[in-house]
Design an enzyme around this catalytic site. Structure first.
Site, PDB file in Angstrom:
ATOM      1  N   ARG A   5      39.522  40.943  47.034  1.00  0.00           N
ATOM      2  CA  ARG A   5      39.660  41.626  46.154  1.00  0.00           C
ATOM      3  C   ARG A   5      40.313  42.943  46.275  1.00  0.00           C
ATOM      4  NH1 ARG A   5      35.658  39.088  42.965  1.00  0.00           N
ATOM      5  NH2 ARG A   5      34.385  40.254  41.252  1.00  0.00           N
TER       6      ARG A   5
ATOM      7  N   ARG B  28      24.789  37.386  32.603  1.00  0.00           N
ATOM      8  CA  ARG B  28      24.697  38.044  33.841  1.00  0.00           C
ATOM      9  C   ARG B  28      24.489  39.377  33.597  1.00  0.00           C
ATOM     10  NH1 ARG B  28      30.000  35.841  37.258  1.00  0.00           N
ATOM     11  NH2 ARG B  28      30.142  38.221  37.497  1.00  0.00           N
TER      12      ARG B  28
ATOM     13  N   ARG C 190      33.677  46.787  35.718  1.00  0.00           N
ATOM     14  CA  ARG C 190      34.280  45.898  36.567  1.00  0.00           C
ATOM     15  C   ARG C 190      35.791  45.776  35.996  1.00  0.00           C
ATOM     16  NH1 ARG C 190      31.067  40.650  34.718  1.00  0.00           N
ATOM     17  NH2 ARG C 190      32.280  39.762  36.145  1.00  0.00           N
TER      18      ARG C 190
HETATM   19  P1  AMP Z   1      32.275  37.652  40.754  1.00  0.00           P
HETATM   20  O1  AMP Z   1      31.365  36.704  40.303  1.00  0.00           O
HETATM   21  O2  AMP Z   1      33.565  37.318  41.609  1.00  0.00           O
HETATM   22  O3  AMP Z   1      32.863  38.561  39.348  1.00  0.00           O
HETATM   23  O4  AMP Z   1      31.655  38.624  41.390  1.00  0.00           O
HETATM   24  C1  AMP Z   1      30.541  39.440  40.886  1.00  0.00           C
HETATM   25  C2  AMP Z   1      30.452  40.874  41.440  1.00  0.00           C
HETATM   26  O5  AMP Z   1      30.331  40.663  43.084  1.00  0.00           O
HETATM   27  C3  AMP Z   1      31.595  41.849  41.688  1.00  0.00           C
HETATM   28  O6  AMP Z   1      31.647  42.377  40.391  1.00  0.00           O
HETATM   29  C4  AMP Z   1      31.411  42.795  42.883  1.00  0.00           C
HETATM   30  O7  AMP Z   1      30.239  43.636  42.507  1.00  0.00           O
HETATM   31  C5  AMP Z   1      30.891  41.574  43.894  1.00  0.00           C
HETATM   32  N1  AMP Z   1      31.833  40.849  44.477  1.00  0.00           N
HETATM   33  C6  AMP Z   1      32.243  39.774  44.618  1.00  0.00           C
HETATM   34  N2  AMP Z   1      33.262  39.442  45.501  1.00  0.00           N
HETATM   35  C7  AMP Z   1      33.495  40.720  46.115  1.00  0.00           C
HETATM   36  C8  AMP Z   1      34.574  41.232  46.787  1.00  0.00           C
HETATM   37  N3  AMP Z   1      35.670  40.152  47.422  1.00  0.00           N
HETATM   38  N4  AMP Z   1      34.556  42.314  47.234  1.00  0.00           N
HETATM   39  C9  AMP Z   1      33.859  43.452  46.403  1.00  0.00           C
HETATM   40  N5  AMP Z   1      32.903  43.022  45.791  1.00  0.00           N
HETATM   41  C10 AMP Z   1      32.935  41.793  45.416  1.00  0.00           C
END
Ligand code: AMP
Length: 225
Positions: A95, A167, A178
């Protein structure tokens, strides 16, 4: 069958999880979603969480990025996924540019080459509309959207009969944070992969099946090109 090694990029809500699932089913790849790992940790007893994981969950609930060190630790623990015989799909990781650099160093050390970094693109207004109706199964993590891709029974998962929930971080106040976090961190990441010559931009418009067909077509074209 070819073993694809892929990274999926795209703002929250473009449908990365759904595409990762379709790609996994059709290509037989291993799927690693860092977001899913954090959400699974969030369901465990508070006493079973490490202090770093408890702090990570606080970041996640506010819609902020989890610190690089915690994310990297978690990915390193799962690095056998990179050796999956069917290939892998990384979804939600990397990310940040730092995460991308760490991953590149690890892959070089393990002599694994990346095939493509798919960058799903969608206008911001459409992303917000999709996220506001997103529902996730609390049991198997399947993703639905109340207008585009509804479950057959309201709030019940078609696959496993689990309960569908919104969620915490899909609530409007977290979505805004986000999106800002994504825009801030994704530009250098996209540039990084563009320079490596592996970036594959794909329009995330249309139904999940249409997006998948577009993705499969472009991946096959990379083989011919
Ligand atoms: P996602 O399901 O990929 O949208 O991830 C949900 C949340 O998990 C994100 O908004 C971050 O808070 C955390 N997260 C997931 N992957 C990462 C990453 N590679 N780096 C930092 N935070 C992450």
């Amino acid at each position: 069958m070819r073993a694809w090694r892929l990274i999926l990029l795209g703002a929250p809500g473009v449908g990365k999880g759904t595409q990762a699932d379709l790609l996994r089913q059709h290509l037989g790849t291993c799927h690693l979603s860092t977001g899913d790992v954090f959400r699974a940790a969030g369901k465990r007893e508070a006493s079973a969480r490490s202090p770093a994981m408890a702090a990570a969950l606080d970041f996640m609930h506010r819609g902020e990025l989890v610190p690089n060190a915690t994310v990297w630790e978690m990915v390193r623990e799962r690095r056998q996924c990179l050796h999956c015989r069917g290939g892998f799909i990384l979804d939600g990781f990397p990310r940040t540019r730092l995460q991308a650099e760490s991953l590149r160093t690890l892959m070089q050390a393990e002599q694994i080459a990346l095939d493509a970094v798919i960058n799903y693109q969608l206008p911001v207004e459409e992303i917000i509309e999709r996220l506001s109706g997103r529902r996730t199964c609390e049991q198997c993590q399947a993703v639905y959207q109340v207008t585009r891709q509804p479950s057959r029974l309201e709030e019940v998962c078609d696959r496993c009969r689990g309960t569908l929930r919104e969620r915490d971080d899909d609530r409007p106040e977290s979505v805004k944070v986000r999106m800002q976090a994504y825009e801030h961190s994704s530009a250098p990441l996209i540039q990084f992969y563009r320079e490596l010559g592996v970036l594959l931009p794909i329009a995330a418009t249309g139904s999940p099946e249409e997006i998948f067909a577009r993705t499969a077509g472009l991946l096959n074209a990379t083989l011919r090109g």
